[in-house]
Motif scaffolding. Structure first.
Motif, PDB file in Angstrom:
ATOM      1  N   MET A 127       0.552  -1.072  -0.021  1.00  0.00           N
ATOM      2  CA  MET A 127       0.117   0.016   0.035  1.00  0.00           C
ATOM      3  C   MET A 127       1.011   1.220   0.069  1.00  0.00           C
ATOM      4  SD  MET A 127      -3.216   0.604   2.703  1.00  0.00           S
ATOM      5  CE  MET A 127      -4.595   1.452   2.037  1.00  0.00           C
ATOM      6  N   LYS A 159       2.152   5.241   0.247  1.00  0.00           N
ATOM      7  CA  LYS A 159       2.011   6.319   1.394  1.00  0.00           C
ATOM      8  C   LYS A 159       0.618   7.211   1.023  1.00  0.00           C
ATOM      9  CE  LYS A 159       5.252   5.597   4.415  1.00  0.00           C
ATOM     10  NZ  LYS A 159       5.447   5.319   5.522  1.00  0.00           N
ATOM     11  N   LEU A 173      -2.612   5.529   1.801  1.00  0.00           N
ATOM     12  CA  LEU A 173      -2.673   5.220   3.091  1.00  0.00           C
ATOM     13  C   LEU A 173      -2.915   6.696   3.856  1.00  0.00           C
ATOM     14  CD1 LEU A 173      -2.255   2.998   5.403  1.00  0.00           C
ATOM     15  CD2 LEU A 173       0.186   3.922   5.730  1.00  0.00           C
ATOM     16  N   PHE A 174      -2.543   7.748   3.488  1.00  0.00           N
ATOM     17  CA  PHE A 174      -2.659   8.992   4.116  1.00  0.00           C
ATOM     18  C   PHE A 174      -4.221   9.398   3.755  1.00  0.00           C
ATOM     19  CE2 PHE A 174      -2.998  13.728   3.008  1.00  0.00           C
ATOM     20  CZ  PHE A 174      -2.777  14.081   4.521  1.00  0.00           C
ATOM     21  N   LYS A 205      -6.710   7.221   3.050  1.00  0.00           N
ATOM     22  CA  LYS A 205      -7.778   6.631   4.012  1.00  0.00           C
ATOM     23  C   LYS A 205      -7.885   6.977   5.280  1.00  0.00           C
ATOM     24  CE  LYS A 205      -8.595   1.919   2.803  1.00  0.00           C
ATOM     25  NZ  LYS A 205      -8.027   0.405   2.842  1.00  0.00           N
ATOM     26  N   ALA A 206      -6.474   7.613   5.739  1.00  0.00           N
ATOM     27  CA  ALA A 206      -6.588   7.912   7.102  1.00  0.00           C
ATOM     28  C   ALA A 206      -7.343   9.291   7.344  1.00  0.00           C
ATOM     29  CB  ALA A 206      -5.065   7.987   7.795  1.00  0.00           C
ATOM     30  N   SER A 207      -6.958  10.009   6.248  1.00  0.00           N
ATOM     31  CA  SER A 207      -7.661  11.469   6.691  1.00  0.00           C
ATOM     32  C   SER A 207      -9.227  11.306   6.091  1.00  0.00           C
ATOM     33  CB  SER A 207      -7.164  12.547   5.719  1.00  0.00           C
ATOM     34  OG  SER A 207      -7.447  12.223   4.448  1.00  0.00           O
ATOM     35  N   ASN A 246     -10.838   9.085   7.527  1.00  0.00           N
ATOM     36  CA  ASN A 246     -11.254   8.523   8.860  1.00  0.00           C
ATOM     37  C   ASN A 246     -11.685   9.771   9.939  1.00  0.00           C
ATOM     38  OD1 ASN A 246     -11.712   6.041   7.799  1.00  0.00           O
ATOM     39  ND2 ASN A 246      -9.977   5.195   9.034  1.00  0.00           N
ATOM     40  N   VAL A 247     -10.956  10.801   9.770  1.00  0.00           N
ATOM     41  CA  VAL A 247     -11.113  11.978  10.632  1.00  0.00           C
ATOM     42  C   VAL A 247     -12.189  12.941  10.158  1.00  0.00           C
ATOM     43  CG1 VAL A 247      -9.729  13.654  11.317  1.00  0.00           C
ATOM     44  CG2 VAL A 247      -8.526  11.579  11.011  1.00  0.00           C
ATOM     45  N   GLY A 282     -10.171   8.862  14.502  1.00  0.00           N
ATOM     46  CA  GLY A 282     -10.971   9.658  14.112  1.00  0.00           C
ATOM     47  C   GLY A 282     -12.582   9.328  14.134  1.00  0.00           C
ATOM     48  N   LEU A 305     -10.693  17.774   4.882  1.00  0.00           N
ATOM     49  CA  LEU A 305     -10.149  18.290   6.084  1.00  0.00           C
ATOM     50  C   LEU A 305      -9.375  19.417   5.676  1.00  0.00           C
ATOM     51  CD1 LEU A 305      -8.257  15.607   7.958  1.00  0.00           C
ATOM     52  CD2 LEU A 305     -10.398  16.443   8.572  1.00  0.00           C
ATOM     53  N   VAL A 326      -3.717  12.219  15.273  1.00  0.00           N
ATOM     54  CA  VAL A 326      -4.572  11.233  15.233  1.00  0.00           C
ATOM     55  C   VAL A 326      -4.413  10.645  13.511  1.00  0.00           C
ATOM     56  CG1 VAL A 326      -7.202  11.126  14.881  1.00  0.00           C
ATOM     57  CG2 VAL A 326      -6.377  12.586  16.441  1.00  0.00           C
ATOM     58  N   LEU A 327      -4.189  11.552  12.813  1.00  0.00           N
ATOM     59  CA  LEU A 327      -3.748  10.715  11.362  1.00  0.00           C
ATOM     60  C   LEU A 327      -2.825   9.878  11.404  1.00  0.00           C
ATOM     61  CD1 LEU A 327      -3.901  14.304   9.294  1.00  0.00           C
ATOM     62  CD2 LEU A 327      -5.208  12.092   9.068  1.00  0.00           C
ATOM     63  N   GLU A 379      -4.236   6.619  12.950  1.00  0.00           N
ATOM     64  CA  GLU A 379      -5.274   6.105  12.118  1.00  0.00           C
ATOM     65  C   GLU A 379      -4.252   5.312  11.030  1.00  0.00           C
ATOM     66  OE1 GLU A 379      -8.343   5.574  11.606  1.00  0.00           O
ATOM     67  OE2 GLU A 379      -9.222   6.750  13.020  1.00  0.00           O
ATOM     68  N   MET A 380      -3.144   5.827  10.445  1.00  0.00           N
ATOM     69  CA  MET A 380      -2.448   5.243   9.176  1.00  0.00           C
ATOM     70  C   MET A 380      -1.863   4.091  10.037  1.00  0.00           C
ATOM     71  SD  MET A 380      -0.779   8.717   7.717  1.00  0.00           S
ATOM     72  CE  MET A 380       0.512   8.030   6.765  1.00  0.00           C
ATOM     73  N   ILE A 406      -4.558   1.263  10.322  1.00  0.00           N
ATOM     74  CA  ILE A 406      -4.731   0.666   8.820  1.00  0.00           C
ATOM     75  C   ILE A 406      -3.812  -0.198   8.482  1.00  0.00           C
ATOM     76  CG2 ILE A 406      -5.225   1.239   6.351  1.00  0.00           C
ATOM     77  CD1 ILE A 406      -6.452   3.847   7.395  1.00  0.00           C
ATOM     78  N   GLU A 431      -4.066  -4.304   7.571  1.00  0.00           N
ATOM     79  CA  GLU A 431      -3.589  -4.999   6.463  1.00  0.00           C
ATOM     80  C   GLU A 431      -2.867  -6.155   6.785  1.00  0.00           C
ATOM     81  OE1 GLU A 431      -4.010  -3.323   3.078  1.00  0.00           O
ATOM     82  OE2 GLU A 431      -5.867  -2.582   3.921  1.00  0.00           O
TER      83      GLU A 431
END
Lengths: 480, 263
Positions: A1, A3, A6-7, A9-11, A13-14, A287, B207, B218-219, B222-223, B226, B230
């Motif tokens: 995956m 970067k 991934l970023f 996806k993470a953002s 979630n927030v 998030g 955001l 938080v980011l 979260e990363m 995830i 995986e």
């Protein structure tokens, strides 16, 4: 995956301000729920009707005439003055006593107020000084009793001011919770943007996790020096219950409930909020959107079901931390375990008791047969030892004698003379594999007749010692 | 400042270039403000304040504008602080502040002329405070400053003020550059591009830039989460395959089981 994805996806979630204002407050909060939540007087009326506990309302001042007639001497000496449509707790005034010398009321920071000062303050509220900018109606002054905060909570909080618990809800499912503590800098207010501390709460156990102030992570309370993580919120289940009830009655689709815990009356609803602040995400290091994604399709059958969903899905952080620190897995008193036989690839799932009162693991004969020890059991029975002894000494002597024959057996690793009640029995010991909550251990178990028992296996201290910690609070999950 | 020798529709239609530029300024700054707010997380005093400030900058010059706006803002904040302990009606409080601000500006102008008279340095060569109407326009912003400081608190308002000035300066630079003015006057339709831009902004739910900084931790967590998920999925897949193999080998073997512990 990679970067970037991934970023992204993470953002996603927030939850950010743009999305909260656009989607959450307007899409999910249709109907009158939001109007009720934005007006504390309306909230009070709805909650009283439903019989949900809240701080006692001493006086309502609706206009200037009411204010003129009213005297602050007619109510108890400690109280809170609040605008009904105040934003973010900015208009709340806490009075906690009255000095006997000159009759002045004393505020949180030792500031003194005369009757005229208090009336001026109420007048400012009536002039919409603290309400939403586009408020169409005149604001209302609410005067509430001051809460006597639960002693356990008092211990970690700044002495002047009111710590409260905020729970973000999606419909009736609790998503995320935070303990808000006032500080000297916040002047006794618990709101994060005014300088209070937010501490994340594990929904399953009510134990605090990470603490933040002004969006920075901290470890100890700046005024009291108390460690902020690992604190257990009193009456946690009760807190969740009334939060869910309140949201259900008001009909809020997305929002937050603020709860205080009174020493005598227990958890009380302080207010509801349709536009909750977003710092709770920092306090929980997760998030809100990510959590909503996980409950979006679910339809709770009852309020209890909704609570259980929240507790099951969004708990376990504390356990994870314990696991990280000690390397041990936290298990409940009763749990599901997978059993592996030594010479058999099949797996048996059994409900077991994690019995810290027993030294050795013990399994039922039928389970042992399933695990591939049928031949071993037959060999053991051939020795004629499968009976009860009233005399323990006799059993021990026989065991020693039989051990010589057993030593060469490929499956039985030993015998044990175990006393239960008045009766002693000799049991064969075999090697098995046990897997609980994803952690695997090799255990030596004795085989006994447990067909009359509730649990077909108990796991003893010897096999738990290096790998498992027993938490009596923890319930086993049916969906494991 | 504004290029005048333009062969444009403005001369054909008999509309002054100046009017067109000023009309273009308003929606441009409005869009800059909403873009700055929703994408970068700038907090300005509504849209009204930056528009008025940029307009006044254009009329009386950047330096003069900055001096006067800062003066008005500071006096508003500190007068409010002075009056905070006195009990009075909301509007009376504001009119008090208006009065004090106007006196302060009067005093400031007097001071400037005194300095130039005493020292012989003609400050009015460098600073032009003649257009009083524009200055009055800045004074009317007092109300906006006051209501915001009541709601948001002092610390936040200072940051907001700096951000408002920044946006106004951006607007000023845009509108006073010959390049920009030429484009607008020659191709007035270009302002229509503001519509699609605003339509995109209207439903922007991502955001804000400032939130990326705020929710940094938080980011990151979260990363990490995830990634862990995986990894677990991969492990489970591998485990399934492994289990299959063992079962296969067992069924193939004749009688005696040779399978080992699974872990």
């Amino acid at each position: 995956m990679n970067k970037l994805s991934l970023f992204l996806k993470a953002s996603s979630n927030v939850l950010g301000v743009n999305e909260r204002n656009l989607s959450f407050t307007k899409k999910y909060n249709v109907g009158k729920g939001r109007a009720v939540a934005d007006d504390k007087y309306k909230t009070h009326n709805v909650l009283t009707k439903a019989g949900i506990p809240e701080p006692e309302l001493l006086k309502v001042i609706k206009n200037e005439k009411d204010l003129e007639k009213f005297s602050f001497d007619s109510i108890p000496k400690s109280f809170v003055v609040k605008p009904a449509m105040g934003l973010g707790g900015s208009g709340n005034l806490l009075i906690f006593s009255k000095s006997k010398k000159n009759g002045h009321w004393i505020g949180v920071n030792g500031k003194k107020y005369t009757e005229n000062d208090l009336k001026a303050y109420c007048l400012a509220i009536l002039n919409n000084a603290f309400s939403l900018k586009f408020a169409k109606k005149q604001d209302i002054v609410l005067i509430q009793e001051r809460i006597h905060i639960k002693k356990d909570l008092k211990r970690i909080s700044y002495s002047k001011g009111l710590p409260d618990i905020r729970i973000v809800m999606y419909k009736t499912i609790p998503l995320m919770a935070m303990l808000r503590l006032p500080t000297k800098g916040s002047r006794g207010k618990a709101n994060l943007h005014l300088g209070g501390i937010g501490v994340g709460i594990d929904l399953a156990t009510g134990i605090t996790t990470t603490a933040v102030t002004y969006d920075d992570v901290i470890e100890r309370h700046p005024d009291t020096g108390m460690l902020l993580s690992g604190f257990s919120i009193p009456n946690w289940k009760e807190v969740l219950k009334i939060a869910i009830k309140a949201v259900d009655v008001v009909g809020l689709g997305f929002g937050a409930v603020d709860i205080v815990i009174d020493e005598n009356r227990g958890p009380l609803i302080l207010e509801l909020n349709s536009r909750p602040g977003l710092s709770i995400q920092i306090a929980n290091q997760e998030g809100i959107n990510g959590r909503i994604k996980r409950v979006k399709g679910l339809k709770p059958k009852s309020l209890t079901h909704a609570r259980k969903i929240g507790m099951n899905l969004f708990g376990g952080e504390v356990e994870d931390t314990i696991t990280d620190v000690t390397g041990m897995q936290v298990v409940g008193f009763i749990a599901f375990a997978n059993f592996y036989g030594r010479y058999d690839a099949t797996v048996r799932k059994v409900k077991v008791k994690n019995d810290t009162g027993a030294l050795y693991t013990s399994i039922d004969r039928d389970l042992a047969k399933d695990l591939g020890y049928e031949k071993a059991l037959k060999d053991f029975d051939d020795l004629g030892l499968n009976r009860h002894f009233n005399d323990r000494k006799e059993a021990v002597a026989l065991k020693h004698e039989a051990s010589k024959f057993i030593r060469s057996h490929p499956e039985i690793v030993g015998l044990s003379a175990t006393k239960s009640g008045n009766i002693t029995s000799i049991r064969p010991k075999v090697v098995i594999g046990i897997e609980m909550e994803g952690k695997k251990v090799e255990a030596i178990a004795n085989i006994a007749d447990r067909s009359n028992m509730v649990y077909k296996a108990i796991i003893g201290r010897r096999d738990m010692r290096r790998s498992f910690l027993v938490d009596p609070n923890k319930l086993f999950s049916r969906y494991m | 400042m504004i290029a005048e020798n333009l062969t444009t529709i403005s001369t054909v239609m008999d509309i002054p270039v100046y009017a067109m530029v000023l009309l273009a300024l308003v929606p441009t700054i409005a869009t800059v403000v909403s873009f700055g707010r929703h994408v970068f997380g700038f907090n300005s005093f509504n849209i009204y304040v930056p528009i008025v400030t940029a307009l006044v900058f254009l009329q009386i010059g950047l330096l003069e504008g900055l001096i006067i706006s800062t003066l008005i803002f500071l006096i508003t904040i500190y007068t409010r602080k002075l009056l905070i302990n006195y009990r009075m009606h909301y509007y009376v409080r504001i009119s008090f502040i208006y009065t004090i601000v106007c006196f302060a500006i009067f005093g400031f102008l007097v001071l400037l002329s005194l300095i130039s008279a005493k020292t012989g340095i003609h400050l009015d060569k460098y600073l032009n405070f003649q257009p009083i109407f524009q200055i009055i326009l800045l004074v009317t912003l007092v109300e906006e400053y006051f209501s915001t400081v009541v709601k948001e608190g002092e610390n936040k308002v200072f940051v907001m003020f700096l951000e408002t000035l920044a946006i106004s300066v951006i607007g000023f630079v845009l509108i006073s550059s010959t390049f920009f003015v030429k484009i607008i006057v020659n191709n007035i339709w270009i302002l229509l591009l503001l519509f699609p831009l605003n339509i995109i902004l209207a439903r922007y739910e991502g955001l804000r830039f400032s939130e990326l900084v705020r929710f940094k931790s938080v980011l990151f967590s979260e990363m990490r989460r995830i990634e862990e998920n995986e990894d677990e999925k991969d492990k489970k897949k591998k485990k399934k395959n492994k289990n299959k193999k063992i079962v296969d080998s067992k069924t193939n073997s004749s009688g005696v089981s040779t399978g080992k512990f699974i872990w």
